[in-house]
Every structure is written in C-alpha cells, then in structure tokens.
Design a protein around this motif. Structure first.
Motif, PDB file in Angstrom:
ATOM      1  N   SER A  55       0.866  -1.176   0.000  1.00 53.27           N
ATOM      2  CA  SER A  55       0.000   0.000   0.000  1.00 53.27           C
ATOM      3  C   SER A  55       0.905   1.229   0.000  1.00 53.27           C
ATOM      4  O   SER A  55       1.845   1.316   0.789  1.00 53.27           O
ATOM      5  CB  SER A  55      -0.889  -0.010   1.246  1.00 53.27           C
ATOM      6  N   TYR A  56       0.607   2.161  -0.886  1.00 53.84           N
ATOM      7  CA  TYR A  56       1.389   3.396  -0.972  1.00 53.84           C
ATOM      8  C   TYR A  56       0.416   4.567  -1.028  1.00 53.84           C
ATOM      9  O   TYR A  56      -0.493   4.601  -1.860  1.00 53.84           O
ATOM     10  CB  TYR A  56       2.281   3.391  -2.220  1.00 53.84           C
ATOM     11  N   THR A  57       0.595   5.532  -0.131  1.00 53.68           N
ATOM     12  CA  THR A  57      -0.322   6.655  -0.042  1.00 53.68           C
ATOM     13  C   THR A  57       0.466   7.961   0.006  1.00 53.68           C
ATOM     14  O   THR A  57       1.459   8.060   0.728  1.00 53.68           O
ATOM     15  CB  THR A  57      -1.187   6.553   1.242  1.00 53.68           C
ATOM     16  N   VAL A  58      -0.004   8.959  -0.749  1.00 49.38           N
ATOM     17  CA  VAL A  58       0.593  10.296  -0.730  1.00 49.38           C
ATOM     18  C   VAL A  58      -0.541  11.294  -0.537  1.00 49.38           C
ATOM     19  O   VAL A  58      -1.555  11.243  -1.239  1.00 49.38           O
ATOM     20  CB  VAL A  58       1.333  10.598  -2.054  1.00 49.38           C
ATOM     21  N   ALA A  82       4.795  29.501   0.414  1.00 50.16           N
ATOM     22  CA  ALA A  82       3.432  29.311   0.940  1.00 50.16           C
ATOM     23  C   ALA A  82       3.425  28.064   1.838  1.00 50.16           C
ATOM     24  O   ALA A  82       4.265  27.181   1.715  1.00 50.16           O
ATOM     25  CB  ALA A  82       2.450  29.142  -0.214  1.00 50.16           C
ATOM     26  N   PRO A  83       2.475  28.003   2.758  1.00 54.81           N
ATOM     27  CA  PRO A  83       2.409  26.825   3.630  1.00 54.81           C
ATOM     28  C   PRO A  83       2.126  25.562   2.812  1.00 54.81           C
ATOM     29  O   PRO A  83       1.442  25.602   1.793  1.00 54.81           O
ATOM     30  CB  PRO A  83       1.247  27.118   4.574  1.00 54.81           C
ATOM     31  N   PHE A  84       2.659  24.446   3.290  1.00 58.39           N
ATOM     32  CA  PHE A  84       2.413  23.173   2.603  1.00 58.39           C
ATOM     33  C   PHE A  84       2.365  22.041   3.649  1.00 58.39           C
ATOM     34  O   PHE A  84       2.815  22.183   4.782  1.00 58.39           O
ATOM     35  CB  PHE A  84       3.496  22.882   1.556  1.00 58.39           C
ATOM     36  N   GLN A  85       1.816  20.939   3.190  1.00 54.11           N
ATOM     37  CA  GLN A  85       1.747  19.748   4.035  1.00 54.11           C
ATOM     38  C   GLN A  85       1.987  18.549   3.125  1.00 54.11           C
ATOM     39  O   GLN A  85       1.458  18.500   2.004  1.00 54.11           O
ATOM     40  CB  GLN A  85       0.376  19.643   4.709  1.00 54.11           C
ATOM     41  N   PHE A  86       2.789  17.580   3.598  1.00 50.68           N
ATOM     42  CA  PHE A  86       3.112  16.418   2.772  1.00 50.68           C
ATOM     43  C   PHE A  86       3.222  15.179   3.659  1.00 50.68           C
ATOM     44  O   PHE A  86       3.837  15.209   4.717  1.00 50.68           O
ATOM     45  CB  PHE A  86       4.441  16.641   2.037  1.00 50.68           C
ATOM     46  N   SER A  87       2.585  14.084   3.198  1.00 56.12           N
ATOM     47  CA  SER A  87       2.650  12.817   3.929  1.00 56.12           C
ATOM     48  C   SER A  87       2.773  11.685   2.919  1.00 56.12           C
ATOM     49  O   SER A  87       2.012  11.627   1.947  1.00 56.12           O
ATOM     50  CB  SER A  87       1.390  12.620   4.782  1.00 56.12           C
ATOM     51  N   GLU A  88       3.742  10.806   3.139  1.00 49.10           N
ATOM     52  CA  GLU A  88       3.978   9.672   2.257  1.00 49.10           C
ATOM     53  C   GLU A  88       4.030   8.418   3.136  1.00 49.10           C
ATOM     54  O   GLU A  88       4.773   8.372   4.105  1.00 49.10           O
ATOM     55  CB  GLU A  88       5.303   9.872   1.521  1.00 49.10           C
ATOM     56  N   THR A  89       3.216   7.404   2.790  1.00 48.22           N
ATOM     57  CA  THR A  89       3.146   6.184   3.597  1.00 48.22           C
ATOM     58  C   THR A  89       3.289   4.968   2.698  1.00 48.22           C
ATOM     59  O   THR A  89       2.608   4.867   1.673  1.00 48.22           O
ATOM     60  CB  THR A  89       1.787   6.096   4.344  1.00 48.22           C
ATOM     61  N   TYR A  90       4.165   4.060   3.098  1.00 49.84           N
ATOM     62  CA  TYR A  90       4.332   2.796   2.378  1.00 49.84           C
ATOM     63  C   TYR A  90       4.166   1.659   3.384  1.00 49.84           C
ATOM     64  O   TYR A  90       4.773   1.657   4.444  1.00 49.84           O
ATOM     65  CB  TYR A  90       5.712   2.705   1.726  1.00 49.84           C
ATOM     66  N   LEU A  91       3.319   0.683   3.033  1.00 50.38           N
ATOM     67  CA  LEU A  91       3.119  -0.501   3.873  1.00 50.38           C
ATOM     68  C   LEU A  91       3.345  -1.718   2.998  1.00 50.38           C
ATOM     69  O   LEU A  91       2.592  -1.970   2.054  1.00 50.38           O
ATOM     70  CB  LEU A  91       1.697  -0.515   4.461  1.00 50.38           C
ATOM     71  N   GLY A  92       4.401  -2.453   3.282  1.00 49.21           N
ATOM     72  CA  GLY A  92       4.737  -3.643   2.507  1.00 49.21           C
ATOM     73  C   GLY A  92       4.157  -4.896   3.139  1.00 49.21           C
ATOM     74  O   GLY A  92       3.534  -4.848   4.200  1.00 49.21           O
ATOM     75  N   PRO A  93       4.359  -6.041   2.499  1.00 46.20           N
ATOM     76  CA  PRO A  93       3.835  -7.289   3.046  1.00 46.20           C
ATOM     77  C   PRO A  93       4.519  -7.637   4.357  1.00 46.20           C
ATOM     78  O   PRO A  93       5.686  -7.336   4.556  1.00 46.20           O
ATOM     79  CB  PRO A  93       4.149  -8.321   1.965  1.00 46.20           C
ATOM     80  N   GLY A  94       3.765  -8.291   5.244  1.00 45.12           N
ATOM     81  CA  GLY A  94       4.309  -8.703   6.548  1.00 45.12           C
ATOM     82  C   GLY A  94       3.330  -8.414   7.657  1.00 45.12           C
ATOM     83  O   GLY A  94       2.123  -8.297   7.449  1.00 45.12           O
ATOM     84  N   VAL A  95       3.852  -8.274   8.867  1.00 45.79           N
ATOM     85  CA  VAL A  95       3.019  -8.019  10.047  1.00 45.79           C
ATOM     86  C   VAL A  95       2.556  -6.566  10.010  1.00 45.79           C
ATOM     87  O   VAL A  95       3.365  -5.652   9.937  1.00 45.79           O
ATOM     88  CB  VAL A  95       3.796  -8.308  11.356  1.00 45.79           C
ATOM     89  N   ALA A  96       1.251  -6.373  10.066  1.00 43.28           N
ATOM     90  CA  ALA A  96       0.682  -5.025  10.053  1.00 43.28           C
ATOM     91  C   ALA A  96       0.344  -4.546  11.462  1.00 43.28           C
ATOM     92  O   ALA A  96       0.472  -3.370  11.781  1.00 43.28           O
ATOM     93  CB  ALA A  96      -0.566  -4.976   9.181  1.00 43.28           C
ATOM     94  N   LYS A  97      -0.083  -5.488  12.320  1.00 41.08           N
ATOM     95  CA  LYS A  97      -0.542  -5.095  13.656  1.00 41.08           C
ATOM     96  C   LYS A  97      -0.480  -6.298  14.577  1.00 41.08           C
ATOM     97  O   LYS A  97      -0.824  -7.413  14.181  1.00 41.08           O
ATOM     98  CB  LYS A  97      -1.981  -4.574  13.552  1.00 41.08           C
ATOM     99  N   GLU A  98      -0.048  -6.075  15.824  1.00 43.86           N
ATOM    100  CA  GLU A  98      -0.042  -7.127  16.838  1.00 43.86           C
ATOM    101  C   GLU A  98      -0.795  -6.627  18.061  1.00 43.86           C
ATOM    102  O   GLU A  98      -0.606  -5.498  18.491  1.00 43.86           O
ATOM    103  CB  GLU A  98       1.383  -7.484  17.273  1.00 43.86           C
ATOM    104  N   THR A  99      -1.631  -7.483  18.614  1.00 43.51           N
ATOM    105  CA  THR A  99      -2.356  -7.174  19.843  1.00 43.51           C
ATOM    106  C   THR A  99      -2.094  -8.301  20.829  1.00 43.51           C
ATOM    107  O   THR A  99      -2.328  -9.464  20.517  1.00 43.51           O
ATOM    108  CB  THR A  99      -3.875  -7.050  19.584  1.00 43.51           C
ATOM    109  N   TRP A 100      -1.606  -7.945  22.029  1.00 43.69           N
ATOM    110  CA  TRP A 100      -1.330  -8.932  23.080  1.00 43.69           C
ATOM    111  C   TRP A 100      -2.146  -8.537  24.308  1.00 43.69           C
ATOM    112  O   TRP A 100      -2.022  -7.420  24.807  1.00 43.69           O
ATOM    113  CB  TRP A 100       0.140  -8.937  23.451  1.00 43.69           C
ATOM    114  N   ILE A 101      -2.951  -9.475  24.778  1.00 46.40           N
ATOM    115  CA  ILE A 101      -3.765  -9.226  25.974  1.00 46.40           C
ATOM    116  C   ILE A 101      -3.528 -10.371  26.953  1.00 46.40           C
ATOM    117  O   ILE A 101      -3.719 -11.537  26.618  1.00 46.40           O
ATOM    118  CB  ILE A 101      -5.270  -9.138  25.635  1.00 46.40           C
ATOM    119  N   ASP A 102      -3.096 -10.039  28.165  1.00 43.34           N
ATOM    120  CA  ASP A 102      -2.980 -10.996  29.266  1.00 43.34           C
ATOM    121  C   ASP A 102      -3.946 -10.533  30.344  1.00 43.34           C
ATOM    122  O   ASP A 102      -3.846  -9.410  30.836  1.00 43.34           O
ATOM    123  CB  ASP A 102      -1.550 -11.037  29.827  1.00 43.34           C
TER     124      ASP A 102
END
Length: 119
Positions: A55-58, A82-102
C-alpha cells in the motif's frame, strides 16, 4: 451336587430378618452450611494481522504530484514560501498489527444456608 444340597438345606433353616421401628428422639433442629469457592481464569490472547500486498499513499497541500504517485517520485512545492503539508506512507507485506492481551479474573463466592426442621 453336594454344594447345591448343602445350600438348599441351609435355606430351609434360615429365619426371617427382624427390624425395629426407628423413632427419632429429637423435636427440632437446625443445620448451618457454608460453601466457599474461588475461580481463577487466566486468559492469553495473541492477535497478529498480516498484509500480503503493498500500500502506498501520498497526501498533502501545495504539493505537485507528477503523474502516478510512486516511491521515489520527485514531489515539489507548487508555490514557494506558501504553507504546505506532505505525507507519504508505504506498507509492505508482513506483520501489520499485533495485539497482546494478558488477563486474569478471580471470583470468590460464599454461600450460607440454614435449614430449620421440627417434628
């Protein structure tokens, strides 16, 4: 054969069983009972979320995005100063999120009962 005859002879001499009537010798009473219990539950939850693609987002304001957004593209500010805003996100294959509950839950319970009876 001798054993069978001996058994039949013994049956002939047996007497009936006798029983006496049982009469309780109390007039009233109480019974107190207390039951205590403890329950302990130990839970372990492990949740792992995976992505199999990319996933690639700009996003941004006052940014010149040439053609198709892609990694390594030459982005530039449209209006210098002039004012500006820039955001670039890349998410490759693999672990996206981990949740641990004890979690441990312990419950204590006490039950008290009283029985009263009379005759």
């Amino acid at each position: 054969m001798k054993k069978i005859l001996a058994g039949l002879i013994l049956l002939g001499f047996s007497s009936p069983a006798l029983a006496n009537t049982v009469v309780p010798n109390f007039t009233r009473g109480t019974i107190n009972a207390t039951t205590e219990s403890t329950t302990k539950i130990v839970e372990t939850i492990r949740q792992v979320e995976y992505t199999t693609g990319t996933s690639y987002t700009v996003t941004g304001t006052n940014i010149n995005i040439p053609g198709t957004p892609q990694q390594g593209a030459n982005y530039s500010i449209m209006t210098q100063g002039a004012p500006f805003q820039f955001s670039e996100t890349y998410l490759g294959p693999g672990v996206a999120k981990e949740t641990w509950i004890d979690r441990t839950t312990e419950t204590n319970s006490t039950t008290t009962s009283i029985s009263v009876f009379t005759q």
